[in-house]
Design a protein around this motif. Structure first.
Motif, mmCIF file in Angstrom:
data_model
loop_
_atom_site.group_PDB
_atom_site.id
_atom_site.type_symbol
_atom_site.label_atom_id
_atom_site.label_comp_id
_atom_site.label_asym_id
_atom_site.label_seq_id
_atom_site.Cartn_x
_atom_site.Cartn_y
_atom_site.Cartn_z
ATOM 1 N N ILE A 149 0.686 -1.115 -0.052
ATOM 2 C CA ILE A 149 0.001 -0.129 -0.156
ATOM 3 C C ILE A 149 1.019 1.221 -0.266
ATOM 4 N N THR A 150 0.456 2.137 -0.970
ATOM 5 C CA THR A 150 1.763 3.722 -0.756
ATOM 6 C C THR A 150 0.998 4.810 -0.431
ATOM 7 N N ALA A 151 -0.848 4.356 -0.836
ATOM 8 C CA ALA A 151 -1.342 5.548 -0.172
ATOM 9 C C ALA A 151 -2.897 4.882 0.123
ATOM 10 N N GLU A 152 -3.347 6.096 0.615
ATOM 11 C CA GLU A 152 -5.702 5.802 0.766
ATOM 12 C C GLU A 152 -5.927 7.159 0.269
ATOM 13 N N THR A 153 -7.590 6.445 -0.271
ATOM 14 C CA THR A 153 -8.019 7.536 -0.214
ATOM 15 C C THR A 153 -9.349 7.334 0.673
ATOM 16 N N LYS A 182 1.203 6.523 8.402
ATOM 17 C CA LYS A 182 -0.237 5.636 8.682
ATOM 18 C C LYS A 182 0.887 4.159 8.345
ATOM 19 N N ILE A 183 1.069 3.208 8.854
ATOM 20 C CA ILE A 183 1.058 1.465 8.381
ATOM 21 C C ILE A 183 -0.055 0.932 8.972
ATOM 22 N N SER A 184 0.384 0.225 7.770
ATOM 23 C CA SER A 184 -0.814 -1.447 7.878
ATOM 24 C C SER A 184 -0.267 -2.139 7.808
ATOM 25 N N LEU A 185 -0.034 -3.310 8.898
ATOM 26 C CA LEU A 185 0.392 -4.882 9.357
ATOM 27 C C LEU A 185 -0.525 -5.924 9.284
ATOM 28 N N LYS A 210 -1.230 9.304 6.487
ATOM 29 C CA LYS A 210 -2.411 9.131 6.353
ATOM 30 C C LYS A 210 -3.898 10.270 5.372
ATOM 31 N N TYR A 211 -4.852 9.833 4.840
ATOM 32 C CA TYR A 211 -5.388 10.741 4.111
ATOM 33 C C TYR A 211 -5.858 12.021 4.746
ATOM 34 N N ASP A 212 -6.406 12.856 4.179
ATOM 35 C CA ASP A 212 -6.871 14.234 5.252
ATOM 36 C C ASP A 212 -8.074 14.233 5.152
ATOM 37 N N LYS A 213 -8.756 14.065 4.323
ATOM 38 C CA LYS A 213 -9.935 14.619 4.426
ATOM 39 C C LYS A 213 -11.142 13.830 3.189
ATOM 40 N N ILE A 214 -12.429 13.232 3.316
ATOM 41 C CA ILE A 214 -13.242 11.878 2.817
ATOM 42 C C ILE A 214 -13.139 13.658 1.387
ATOM 43 N N LYS A 215 -12.993 12.627 -0.143
ATOM 44 C CA LYS A 215 -14.065 12.649 -0.918
ATOM 45 C C LYS A 215 -15.085 13.564 -1.637
ATOM 46 N N ASN A 216 -15.513 14.242 -1.368
ATOM 47 C CA ASN A 216 -16.653 13.985 -1.942
ATOM 48 C C ASN A 216 -17.033 13.404 -3.861
ATOM 49 N N SER A 217 -17.819 12.377 -4.222
ATOM 50 C CA SER A 217 -17.984 12.385 -5.582
ATOM 51 C C SER A 217 -18.933 13.541 -6.672
#
Lengths: 277, 277
Positions: free
Chosen positions: A78-82, A190-193, A270-277
């Motif tokens: 994982i290199t990013a989250e959104t 942020k880390i995922s294990l 870590k993502y900053d804020k939820i994106k609106n679609s």
């Protein structure tokens, strides 16, 4: 880190993964749709300038273990989250009054999530199709009495008019997408294990002691029974590094001593804020 | 405890919830299909001799938070659990050779889970419908060149012939169903809880200390962000009581002191083995 030139996503233009890819990607990145999650992982493994975007969890339907399984077995990280807020939008080729709509195409789960709208508009007959992006694409060939429910990106891609947004009953409906790539990042807070624990009393309690000691915030913990191995559990943990005060290596070393088969699934911001679609 | 005379399930005869209800219910229990999860909860709340059966998690797609939310807001409790192995079976009105099948009806997610079979049999065109039980019901009115994929109960209900069982790519595909009723049971070796924790380092570690101290096995732990409340998390925990050595009241009292808004979701007997469908 090599510059990403291509992002693979599930489905065709206008799919939810396409929408997430569009919101995450820069202008010059090529977006390519594939037919299965597995093909996305295989394609990313082959190409160092490519990434894949995948849904990992949804606020109503939970984690998608299938993605965790593919991630575990693959050579990607994982290199990013959104996070993207779901927007089930009613769209048409030409905007008409609601009473003129006779059929509506969408995925069955979408109809289930929009029960209130369709029970308030019983003259609209719901027609299940394979996915929302295909519904929007099909609409181009159909008459003005047919609408579909899909995300706003599907309207843009197929030149459709949005009649009404957010048909969903529950507005707390959002999905977390991850980006995967071939290299584990050396930075990111942020880390995922994932790891295994013997199913004995106190094993999880012990495994969490380093987080308490180092003052690190857990943002996710989830256990999953391992099929066929009744006495062992798989755990997925996300946590935040503490402004660099405690290093990545320190926590991984501590966790390795307390767990079995520990694997770092990724490091990212870590993502900053939820994106609106 | 009052005798259960009726069990509510989602969908029509032959749905996956119908199958789970059939496998769980005694002979004299009436099974009644309803159109939504919410209607099931409302119906159980009204009738003390009724129960509802609901899918809570799946080994590939994870927990269904929607059910947790309805359970949290309702006046019902988990009274039993059962696990059912998924069996995506190809069925026909009259059995023919595979090469004679031109169309196949099912839910889009089923086609996704049976990719290998359909890519090995490209002459069969997949036709998405709203749910597998409806696919089986529709088949009765269609010609011999159309098949469907549904569970074996749908074949029995609609008098169809099973051509091939277990089309799914991943055999580790099973669902955990819960039964809900109006009363919290006073016996049973498994407990399901939910609670909130402040999002501060060490809060989960502290909350798990009673399990380690009392030697109780956690069989599930899952965190869930609370939408709109960034610094608080919801937790779902299942655990087993220790042969009556440590009582229900002891652990609940301890947990109440370490958590916020603790709610006992149910008490029931741990399932013995996964049921085949």
């Amino acid at each position: 880190m090599k510059k990403i030139k291509q992002i693979f996503y599930l489905g065709i233009k206008g799919s939810n993964s396409f929408l997430a890819a569009s919101l995450s990607a820069g202008n010059k990145v090529k977006l390519s749709g594939l037919a299965s999650f597995e093909e996305i992982f295989r394609s990313v493994e082959k190409e160092s300038s490519a990434a894949g975007i995948l849904p990992l969890e949804n606020s109503l339907s939970g984690s998608i273990y299938e993605i965790y399984d593919l991630l575990t077995d693959s050579k990607t990280f994982i290199t990013a989250e959104t996070e993207v807020r779901i927007n089930h939008a009613l769209m048409q080729k030409e905007r008409t009054g609601l009473q003129k709509i006779r059929y509506c195409l969408s995925h069955p789960e979408v109809f289930r999530q929009c029960r209130r709208f369709f029970s308030d508009n019983p003259s609209i007959e719901t027609v299940p199709v394979a996915d929302t992006a295909s519904a929007a694409k099909m609409l181009k060939e159909l008459g003005p009495d047919t609408a579909c429910v899909a995300n706003p990106a599907a309207a843009a891609v197929n030149n459709l008019r949005i009649k009404k947004e957010h048909l969903e009953d529950n507005r707390n409906n959002y999905s977390r997408f991850i980006t995967v790539g071939r290299k584990l990042k050396q930075h990111g807070n942020k880390i995922s294990l994932m790891f295994n624990l013997k199913h004995v009393p106190g094993s999880l309690y012990k495994a969490l002691s380093p987080y308490a000691r180092l003052g690190l915030n857990l943002t996710k913990i989830e256990s999953r029974p391992i099929p066929g191995r009744l006495w062992e559990y798989l755990f997925y943990v996300d946590f935040e590094l503490n402004n660099g005060k405690h290093g990545f290596d320190e926590i991984i070393t501590a966790m390795k001593m307390l767990t079995k088969n520990l694997k770092v699934l990724g490091r990212y911001d870590k993502y900053d804020k939820i994106k609106n679609s």
